[in-house]
Design a protein around this motif. Structure first.
Motif, PDB file in Angstrom:
ATOM      1  N   ARG A  55       0.827  -1.217   0.000  1.00  0.00           N
ATOM      2  CA  ARG A  55       0.000   0.000   0.000  1.00  0.00           C
ATOM      3  C   ARG A  55       0.859   1.264   0.000  1.00  0.00           C
ATOM      4  NH1 ARG A  55      -1.682   4.022   2.732  1.00  0.00           N
ATOM      5  NH2 ARG A  55      -0.532   3.570   4.630  1.00  0.00           N
ATOM      6  N   LEU A  56       1.961   1.244   0.699  1.00  0.00           N
ATOM      7  CA  LEU A  56       2.799   2.443   0.811  1.00  0.00           C
ATOM      8  C   LEU A  56       3.442   2.846  -0.514  1.00  0.00           C
ATOM      9  CD1 LEU A  56       4.333   1.890   4.344  1.00  0.00           C
ATOM     10  CD2 LEU A  56       2.695   3.662   3.650  1.00  0.00           C
ATOM     11  N   HIS A  57       3.505   1.948  -1.475  1.00  0.00           N
ATOM     12  CA  HIS A  57       4.030   2.336  -2.793  1.00  0.00           C
ATOM     13  C   HIS A  57       3.132   3.388  -3.439  1.00  0.00           C
ATOM     14  CE1 HIS A  57       7.610  -0.021  -3.535  1.00  0.00           C
ATOM     15  NE2 HIS A  57       7.024  -1.029  -2.925  1.00  0.00           N
ATOM     16  N   ALA A  58       1.826   3.237  -3.304  1.00  0.00           N
ATOM     17  CA  ALA A  58       0.897   4.224  -3.875  1.00  0.00           C
ATOM     18  C   ALA A  58       1.085   5.583  -3.204  1.00  0.00           C
ATOM     19  CB  ALA A  58      -0.544   3.742  -3.741  1.00  0.00           C
ATOM     20  N   GLU A  59       1.272   5.574  -1.887  1.00  0.00           N
ATOM     21  CA  GLU A  59       1.485   6.833  -1.174  1.00  0.00           C
ATOM     22  C   GLU A  59       2.817   7.473  -1.575  1.00  0.00           C
ATOM     23  OE1 GLU A  59       1.496   8.606   3.359  1.00  0.00           O
ATOM     24  OE2 GLU A  59       0.676   6.601   3.013  1.00  0.00           O
ATOM     25  N   ALA A  60       3.852   6.656  -1.731  1.00  0.00           N
ATOM     26  CA  ALA A  60       5.151   7.177  -2.168  1.00  0.00           C
ATOM     27  C   ALA A  60       5.013   7.815  -3.544  1.00  0.00           C
ATOM     28  CB  ALA A  60       6.194   6.061  -2.189  1.00  0.00           C
ATOM     29  N   HIS A  61       4.271   7.168  -4.425  1.00  0.00           N
ATOM     30  CA  HIS A  61       4.076   7.709  -5.774  1.00  0.00           C
ATOM     31  C   HIS A  61       3.357   9.059  -5.726  1.00  0.00           C
ATOM     32  CE1 HIS A  61       3.567   7.894 -10.053  1.00  0.00           C
ATOM     33  NE2 HIS A  61       2.276   8.047  -9.889  1.00  0.00           N
ATOM     34  N   ARG A  62       2.343   9.164  -4.897  1.00  0.00           N
ATOM     35  CA  ARG A  62       1.603  10.438  -4.782  1.00  0.00           C
ATOM     36  C   ARG A  62       2.480  11.557  -4.242  1.00  0.00           C
ATOM     37  NH1 ARG A  62      -2.356   6.919  -3.017  1.00  0.00           N
ATOM     38  NH2 ARG A  62      -1.956   7.384  -0.825  1.00  0.00           N
ATOM     39  N   ASN A  63       3.492  11.211  -3.446  1.00  0.00           N
ATOM     40  CA  ASN A  63       4.362  12.217  -2.839  1.00  0.00           C
ATOM     41  C   ASN A  63       5.590  12.563  -3.663  1.00  0.00           C
ATOM     42  OD1 ASN A  63       3.405  13.002  -0.033  1.00  0.00           O
ATOM     43  ND2 ASN A  63       3.175  10.781   0.010  1.00  0.00           N
ATOM     44  N   CYS A  64       5.987  11.713  -4.590  1.00  0.00           N
ATOM     45  CA  CYS A  64       7.231  11.908  -5.334  1.00  0.00           C
ATOM     46  C   CYS A  64       7.187  13.208  -6.137  1.00  0.00           C
ATOM     47  CB  CYS A  64       7.486  10.714  -6.259  1.00  0.00           C
ATOM     48  SG  CYS A  64       8.936  10.929  -7.318  1.00  0.00           S
ATOM     49  N   TYR A  65       8.079  14.115  -5.806  1.00  0.00           N
ATOM     50  CA  TYR A  65       8.128  15.422  -6.463  1.00  0.00           C
ATOM     51  C   TYR A  65       8.368  15.292  -7.967  1.00  0.00           C
ATOM     52  CZ  TYR A  65       9.221  16.821  -1.631  1.00  0.00           C
ATOM     53  OH  TYR A  65       9.221  16.992  -0.289  1.00  0.00           O
ATOM     54  N   ILE A  66       9.226  14.393  -8.331  1.00  0.00           N
ATOM     55  CA  ILE A  66       9.592  14.283  -9.745  1.00  0.00           C
ATOM     56  C   ILE A  66       8.454  13.664 -10.545  1.00  0.00           C
ATOM     57  CG2 ILE A  66      11.269  13.310 -11.371  1.00  0.00           C
ATOM     58  CD1 ILE A  66      13.344  13.618  -9.074  1.00  0.00           C
ATOM     59  N   ALA A  67       7.824  12.618 -10.007  1.00  0.00           N
ATOM     60  CA  ALA A  67       6.683  11.994 -10.708  1.00  0.00           C
ATOM     61  C   ALA A  67       5.549  12.999 -10.903  1.00  0.00           C
ATOM     62  CB  ALA A  67       6.192  10.767  -9.948  1.00  0.00           C
ATOM     63  N   LYS A  68       5.371  13.886  -9.931  1.00  0.00           N
ATOM     64  CA  LYS A  68       4.315  14.903 -10.053  1.00  0.00           C
ATOM     65  C   LYS A  68       4.688  15.999 -11.046  1.00  0.00           C
ATOM     66  CE  LYS A  68       3.873  15.805  -5.580  1.00  0.00           C
ATOM     67  NZ  LYS A  68       3.343  16.322  -4.304  1.00  0.00           N
ATOM     68  N   SER A  69       5.939  16.036 -11.467  1.00  0.00           N
ATOM     69  CA  SER A  69       6.422  17.115 -12.322  1.00  0.00           C
ATOM     70  C   SER A  69       6.537  16.748 -13.796  1.00  0.00           C
ATOM     71  CB  SER A  69       7.800  17.583 -11.829  1.00  0.00           C
ATOM     72  OG  SER A  69       7.723  18.042 -10.499  1.00  0.00           O
ATOM     73  N   VAL A  70       6.404  15.488 -14.126  1.00  0.00           N
ATOM     74  CA  VAL A  70       6.584  15.071 -15.515  1.00  0.00           C
ATOM     75  C   VAL A  70       5.239  14.990 -16.235  1.00  0.00           C
ATOM     76  CG1 VAL A  70       8.753  13.863 -15.072  1.00  0.00           C
ATOM     77  CG2 VAL A  70       6.597  12.601 -14.938  1.00  0.00           C
ATOM     78  N   ALA A  71       5.289  15.090 -17.566  1.00  0.00           N
ATOM     79  CA  ALA A  71       4.078  15.146 -18.387  1.00  0.00           C
ATOM     80  C   ALA A  71       3.778  13.802 -19.065  1.00  0.00           C
ATOM     81  CB  ALA A  71       4.217  16.250 -19.433  1.00  0.00           C
ATOM     82  N   PHE A  72       4.101  12.723 -18.378  1.00  0.00           N
ATOM     83  CA  PHE A  72       3.811  11.386 -18.900  1.00  0.00           C
ATOM     84  C   PHE A  72       3.516  10.491 -17.700  1.00  0.00           C
ATOM     85  CE2 PHE A  72       8.409  11.989 -18.565  1.00  0.00           C
ATOM     86  CZ  PHE A  72       8.765  10.985 -17.683  1.00  0.00           C
ATOM     87  N   PRO A  73       2.828   9.366 -17.922  1.00  0.00           N
ATOM     88  CA  PRO A  73       2.497   8.483 -16.797  1.00  0.00           C
ATOM     89  C   PRO A  73       3.726   7.798 -16.206  1.00  0.00           C
ATOM     90  CG  PRO A  73       1.340   7.797 -18.820  1.00  0.00           C
ATOM     91  CD  PRO A  73       2.246   8.926 -19.182  1.00  0.00           C
ATOM     92  N   VAL A  74       3.710   7.679 -14.902  1.00  0.00           N
ATOM     93  CA  VAL A  74       4.701   6.898 -14.173  1.00  0.00           C
ATOM     94  C   VAL A  74       3.917   5.831 -13.406  1.00  0.00           C
ATOM     95  CG1 VAL A  74       6.519   6.903 -12.417  1.00  0.00           C
ATOM     96  CG2 VAL A  74       6.241   8.884 -13.931  1.00  0.00           C
ATOM     97  N   ARG A  75       4.149   4.583 -13.762  1.00  0.00           N
ATOM     98  CA  ARG A  75       3.448   3.476 -13.100  1.00  0.00           C
ATOM     99  C   ARG A  75       4.403   2.757 -12.164  1.00  0.00           C
ATOM    100  NH1 ARG A  75       1.891  -0.801 -15.933  1.00  0.00           N
ATOM    101  NH2 ARG A  75       3.203  -0.440 -17.745  1.00  0.00           N
ATOM    102  N   CYS A  76       3.838   2.130 -11.154  1.00  0.00           N
ATOM    103  CA  CYS A  76       4.639   1.364 -10.194  1.00  0.00           C
ATOM    104  C   CYS A  76       4.055  -0.037 -10.087  1.00  0.00           C
ATOM    105  CB  CYS A  76       4.631   2.063  -8.833  1.00  0.00           C
ATOM    106  SG  CYS A  76       5.718   1.269  -7.632  1.00  0.00           S
TER     107      CYS A  76
END
Length: 159
Positions: A127-148
């Motif tokens: 479950r914490l992977h989803a939370e980490a993804h929501r918090n990642c500054y870089i993932a929130k900054s790119v204009a393409f999907p980042v999947r985990c």
């Protein structure tokens, strides 16, 4: 309250073969990437674009940045939640499509393989992977999907 952060790097072109950019094949795309503190990273372009395969290219560095940002958030969240991570390895991939007018990333997939100390921690660890993804500054900054696509196992089950 917003807290600004500034990140400074120095990128130095090291590919002058004596005639500068006098022609498209008269120079190398080699660079050195530095910042105050860490050592120098040697870079170039992707070998498909004439770069040195022994050097990091910007596309690899982008994928590595996304992977590292996710990892750091994940470890922090696990520590805070009492989930004991004992190993973490990510074989991330990034897909880029090149066009005549340039190219762009279409997706990055993170594939962390995580070991936790106890099987009772695996559900929360996933479950914490989803939370980490929501918090990642870089993932929130790119204009393409980042999947985990995480895989979590317990150390006690690996004996």
């Amino acid at each position: 309250m917003a807290r600004p952060h500034t990140y400074e790097t120095i990128v130095t072109w090291t590919g002058d073969r004596g005639t500068g950019t006098s022609g498209p094949r008269d120079y190398s795309p080699d660079v050195e990437i530095a910042a105050d503190g860490p050592g120098v990273i040697t870079g170039s372009s992707d070998p498909a674009f004439g770069g040195d395969p022994a050097r990091w290219n910007p596309e690899q560095l982008l994928v590595a940045s996304l992977s590292q940002c996710h990892l750091l958030w994940y470890l922090f969240l696990c520590a805070r939640a009492g989930v004991v991570v004992t190993t973490y390895l990510d074989r991330a991939t990034g897909d880029m499509t090149a066009h005549a007018d340039g190219g762009r990333f279409t997706e990055v997939v993170l594939r962390p393989q995580v070991t936790v100390a106890d099987s009772a921690m695996t559900e929360e660890a996933v479950r914490l992977h989803a939370e980490a993804h929501r918090n990642c500054y870089i993932a929130k900054s790119v204009a393409f999907p980042v999947r985990c696509e995480p895989v979590v196992s317990a150390a006690e089950l690996m004996i």
